[in-house]
Design an enzyme around this catalytic site. Sequence first.
Site, PDB file in Angstrom:
ATOM      1  N   GLY A   1       0.828  -1.197   0.000  1.00  0.00           N
ATOM      2  CA  GLY A   1       0.000   0.000   0.000  1.00  0.00           C
ATOM      3  C   GLY A   1       0.861   1.244   0.000  1.00  0.00           C
TER       4      GLY A   1
ATOM      5  CG  ASP B   1       9.095  -7.753   2.586  1.00  0.00           C
ATOM      6  OD1 ASP B   1       9.928  -8.127   1.733  1.00  0.00           O
ATOM      7  OD2 ASP B   1       8.201  -6.915   2.346  1.00  0.00           O
TER       8      ASP B   1
END
Length: 672
Positions: free
Chosen positions: A365, A478
């Site tokens: 996002g 990540d």
Amino acid sequence: MFFIIKLFTIFFLSFFCHSLKSSSQIIDFTYNGFRPPPTDISVQGITTFTPNGRLMLTNTTMQSTGHAFYTKPIRFKDSPNGTVSSFSTTFVLAIHPQTPLVGTHGMAFVVAPSPSLPLATFGQYLGLFNVTNDGNDSNHVFAVEFDTIRNMVFNDTNNNHVGIDINSLNSVKSSPAGYWDEKDQFTNLTLISGKQMQVWIDYDGRTHRINVTMAPFRENKPIKPLVSIVRDLSLVLLQDMYVGFSSATGTIVSEHIVLGWSFRVKGEAQPLVLSKLPKLPVWNSKPTRLYRFYKNWVPLISFLLISLLIVIFLVRFIVRRRRKFAEELEDWETEFEKNRLKFKDLYYATKGFKDKNLLGSGGFGRVYRGLMPKTKKDIAVKRVSNESRQGLKEFVAEIVSIGQMSHRNLVPLLGYCRRRDELLLVYDYMPNGSLDKYLYNSPEVTLDWRQRFKVINGVASALFYLHEEWEQVVIHRDVKASNVLLDAELNGRLGDFGLAQLCDHGSDPQTTHIVGTWGYLAPDHIRTGRATTGTDVFAFGVLLLEVACGRRPIEIDHVSGERVVLVDWVFGFWMEGNILNATDQNLGSEYNQSEVEMVLKLGLLCSHSDPKARPTMRHVLHYLRGDSMLPDLSPVDLRGSGIMLGTNHGSNESGMFTTESTVAYSVLSSGR
Ligand SMILES: Nc1ncnc2c1ncn2[C@@H]1O[C@H](COP(=O)(O)OP(=O)(O)O)[C@@H](O)[C@H]1O
Ligand SMILES: *[C@@H]1O[C@H](CO)[C@@H](O)[C@H](O)[C@H]1NC(C)=O
Ligand SMILES: *[C@@H]1O[C@H](CO)[C@@H](O)[C@H](O)[C@H]1NC(C)=O
Ligand SMILES: *[C@@H]1O[C@H](CO)[C@@H](O)[C@H](O)[C@H]1NC(C)=O
Ligand SMILES: *[C@@H]1O[C@H](CO)[C@@H](O)[C@H](O)[C@H]1NC(C)=O
Ligand SMILES: *[C@@H]1O[C@H](CO)[C@@H](O)[C@H](O)[C@H]1NC(C)=O
Ligand SMILES: *[C@@H]1O[C@H](CO)[C@@H](O)[C@H](O)[C@H]1NC(C)=O
Ligand SMILES: *[C@@H]1O[C@H](CO)[C@@H](O)[C@H](O)[C@H]1NC(C)=O
Ligand SMILES: [Mg+2]
């Protein structure tokens, strides 16, 4: 006796003469109102006297005439061939149109040879003439018209004029209705205003001047007449004439009213006693239905409509605002209530998520910069759209619990906010941005080796904390340069932990979602679809190489157009025995060569294709701090132990290929 007879004769004669004179020579009369209906005035057509003494020349009957005549003849000339004596009249009139501001034909003061004009017609002829006799001198009619229609046939000046008519409706002289005041200023009067007006008509038998003067009710007679003309009326008027009023209606009607009237031959008419005149009806309380409707209801209705519109607008605004800033709290969320932030605050903090405040966007996002309104704290708000809401509960629980960890190398999570299918995560704002901005594409600002080494150490201790020091094992999933943020002191801080997990939850049990970033994904992760601490170490190894080399994990060679995998590239230099040639040119020459060499080799070791060969973060920290020496590996050893720093893992799926952002793809777990 003779004397007595003579006296009697004289008395009788004088009485006779007097009565003879008085019966044939009427001099004057005055009516301050017409109550009771005077016997000396006869009315014809639609003319009536109202009970309170008004002379209604016309009512609202269409296409009719109305007349009122003083029934007795008036001697205008002393002899049949003589001149017309002076005369004077004054009266008060009012004209009230049925439709406001729409005039009809008007009215006239008239001097005529008979006390009726039966053959005169309605409409524009005002009950004075008809189409055949208009303009014929044998009419012997003198009139003063108050005309409220402009009739081109009669050369009318406008639709509100006063004219002197002799045997014809084509006035010998006319003027717009009004009056001249003492300062010689003209003021218009509107005949159809429904207001009372006083009129004076004077004829001077010597100079033959006819003056017509008018003024608003209760005002003195103006000195300067409105219409004035010299015209000898001797040929117009006969010896005995009748005076009165005439009026007519057409298809549109007005009420023409006379309230008082005074007349005199050979002298000035007696002034009217204005206070004695009958009152006009109060028109406003009895206007037409349409007018009444407009007057009473239109303002009210428009007021209500406007109010209604305003209310609707306000309600809509409030509802929208409410909905916009609605907080939906589900049962399970109550335990995280203190970590929940208000959407409204975040909305205002980021100025409504303006593009100007956008820090960047990634796989999950967009990230916005903001300033908390109350605490004045700089924040970074990450808007994660979350289509599958299944795993949300677990995710929020995890995010919140992880957010409670405080480690100097983690980006602090301040709280979260959830709205429909959207999750907002609020972090401390990191003023120096993310590490990737200092490494690739000949950056404007770069970091020297000391700073880079500090960052590496920071990230390593953060990962170690997640893997081993926290009460449960947390896999970051990540690790990459853009998730390493630099605080004000350029400490490396790891951000975005656990986010990858959100995508894991709620996936089809038959497929395993792999979330991570190309170039950082360990081969075993791709193969099994399972993230472990080892896969984090793999990504960390790639990060080490990136920092030392200033290159992306996967770069496209400018010359050959082939993809160059960083791990293979560095491995190549090592094989050739000059691993330091892989070092970032931007570092210059001022760096600790053995440290750089150690970081490069550690990077290769961490990104070993065999997870078992990778060190743990505990070991990594030891190596970085120099507490223990890196095992003295040779490239051959690594190859011998089956190192496979291959380019073949997933990199061919170019459609999904990106080196920039977090990606997700699925493998059928049953297929492997
Ligand atoms: N806490 C933060 N402070 C300052 N900048 C941030 C912060 N978090 C993220 N950013 C910036 O927003 C960008 C987008 O972040 P993100 O959505 O996580 O994408 P990605 O990590 O995949 O690049 C990052 O590259 C970084 O520059
Ligand atoms: C007008 O007056 C005439 C005469 O009195 C009468 O016949 C007629 O009905 C009246 N018309 C209206 C509309 O009042
Ligand atoms: C009035 O004038 C007419 C002609 O204009 C004449 O015939 C008549 O005799 C005159 N009458 C008197 C009384 O002078
Ligand atoms: C007009 O009035 C005159 C009398 O003044 C009369 O002789 C004549 O016939 C009338 N004409 C019409 C059309 O009514
Ligand atoms: C005027 O009216 C009279 C009588 O009504 C008539 O004899 C005469 O012809 C008319 N004159 C004109 C010009 O119409
Ligand atoms: C109206 O006035 C014009 C000039 O203003 C004149 O030529 C015309 O004859 C007049 N019409 C009548 C019927 O008097
Ligand atoms: C009076 O009325 C006339 C004609 O309608 C118009 O031209 C003029 O401007 C008016 N004067 C004033 C002062 O209203
Ligand atoms: C008409 O008005 C003038 C002033 O403009 C005045 O001198 C004259 O006496 C008036 N005539 C009559 C008959 O009132
Ligand atoms: Mg990120």
